[in-house]
Design a protein around this motif. Structure first.
Motif, PDB file in Angstrom:
ATOM      1  N   SER A  10      12.341 -23.761 -24.846  1.00  0.00           N
ATOM      2  CA  SER A  10      13.832 -23.171 -24.685  1.00  0.00           C
ATOM      3  C   SER A  10      13.907 -21.876 -25.162  1.00  0.00           C
ATOM      4  CB  SER A  10      14.448 -24.207 -25.487  1.00  0.00           C
ATOM      5  OG  SER A  10      14.405 -24.105 -26.787  1.00  0.00           O
ATOM      6  N   ASN A  62      10.935 -18.052 -24.537  1.00  0.00           N
ATOM      7  CA  ASN A  62       9.826 -18.404 -25.642  1.00  0.00           C
ATOM      8  C   ASN A  62       8.592 -19.049 -25.000  1.00  0.00           C
ATOM      9  OD1 ASN A  62      10.834 -17.629 -28.162  1.00  0.00           O
ATOM     10  ND2 ASN A  62      12.402 -19.169 -28.028  1.00  0.00           N
ATOM     11  N   CYS A  63       8.965 -19.472 -23.716  1.00  0.00           N
ATOM     12  CA  CYS A  63       7.627 -20.327 -22.760  1.00  0.00           C
ATOM     13  C   CYS A  63       6.853 -19.364 -22.506  1.00  0.00           C
ATOM     14  CB  CYS A  63       8.441 -21.158 -21.784  1.00  0.00           C
ATOM     15  SG  CYS A  63       8.923 -20.164 -20.379  1.00  0.00           S
ATOM     16  N   LYS A  64       7.072 -18.121 -22.255  1.00  0.00           N
ATOM     17  CA  LYS A  64       6.413 -16.880 -21.773  1.00  0.00           C
ATOM     18  C   LYS A  64       5.938 -17.018 -20.425  1.00  0.00           C
ATOM     19  CE  LYS A  64       6.628 -15.943 -26.038  1.00  0.00           C
ATOM     20  NZ  LYS A  64       7.710 -15.151 -26.406  1.00  0.00           N
ATOM     21  N   CYS A  72      15.119 -14.833 -20.520  1.00  0.00           N
ATOM     22  CA  CYS A  72      14.789 -16.168 -20.128  1.00  0.00           C
ATOM     23  C   CYS A  72      15.323 -16.188 -18.614  1.00  0.00           C
ATOM     24  CB  CYS A  72      15.527 -17.461 -20.868  1.00  0.00           C
ATOM     25  SG  CYS A  72      15.798 -18.880 -20.121  1.00  0.00           S
ATOM     26  N   ASP A  73      14.598 -16.725 -17.563  1.00  0.00           N
ATOM     27  CA  ASP A  73      15.014 -16.965 -16.162  1.00  0.00           C
ATOM     28  C   ASP A  73      15.152 -18.406 -15.929  1.00  0.00           C
ATOM     29  OD1 ASP A  73      12.647 -17.581 -15.682  1.00  0.00           O
ATOM     30  OD2 ASP A  73      12.072 -16.207 -14.306  1.00  0.00           O
TER      31      ASP A  73
HETATM   32  S1  FES Z   1      12.288 -19.992 -22.161  1.00  0.00           S
HETATM   33 FE1  FES Z   1      10.874 -18.898 -20.910  1.00  0.00          FE
HETATM   34  S2  FES Z   1      11.956 -18.794 -19.033  1.00  0.00           S
HETATM   35 FE2  FES Z   1      13.506 -20.057 -20.450  1.00  0.00          FE
END
Ligand code: FES
Length: 82
Positions: A10, A62-64, A72-73
């Protein structure tokens, strides 16, 4: 290491300040997500330094896996943390 670690599935809501520079973590190893703490040393990654266009609340990835770093997309949807 050629694939970024998924630090979290997230984004983090951050209050960005217009004109201020930020170093966004791209490797996923930083302990101070979503920002760089130097943990990329020895990897193929380097931080994404950006200047905020305006003062606003932003959701930083945060997921990179985002396609519009540092923001974030929605690409985190369905991912599992490493
Ligand atoms: S946290 Fe990486 S796209 Fe949303």
């Amino acid at each position: 290491m050629s694939k970024a670690k998924i630090a979290s599935t997230s984004p983090t809501a951050i209050d960005l300040e217009e004109g201020k520079k930020y170093a966004f973590c791209t490797c996923g190893l930083s302990e101070t997500q979503p920002f760089c703490d130097g943990a990329h040393k020895g990897t193929d990654f380097s931080p994404l330094v950006f200047t905020a266009d305006k003062t606003e609340k932003a959701f930083l990835c945060n997921c990179k896996q985002t396609g519009k770093a540092p923001f974030c997309d929605g690409s985190h949807s369905g991912l599992v943390k490493d």
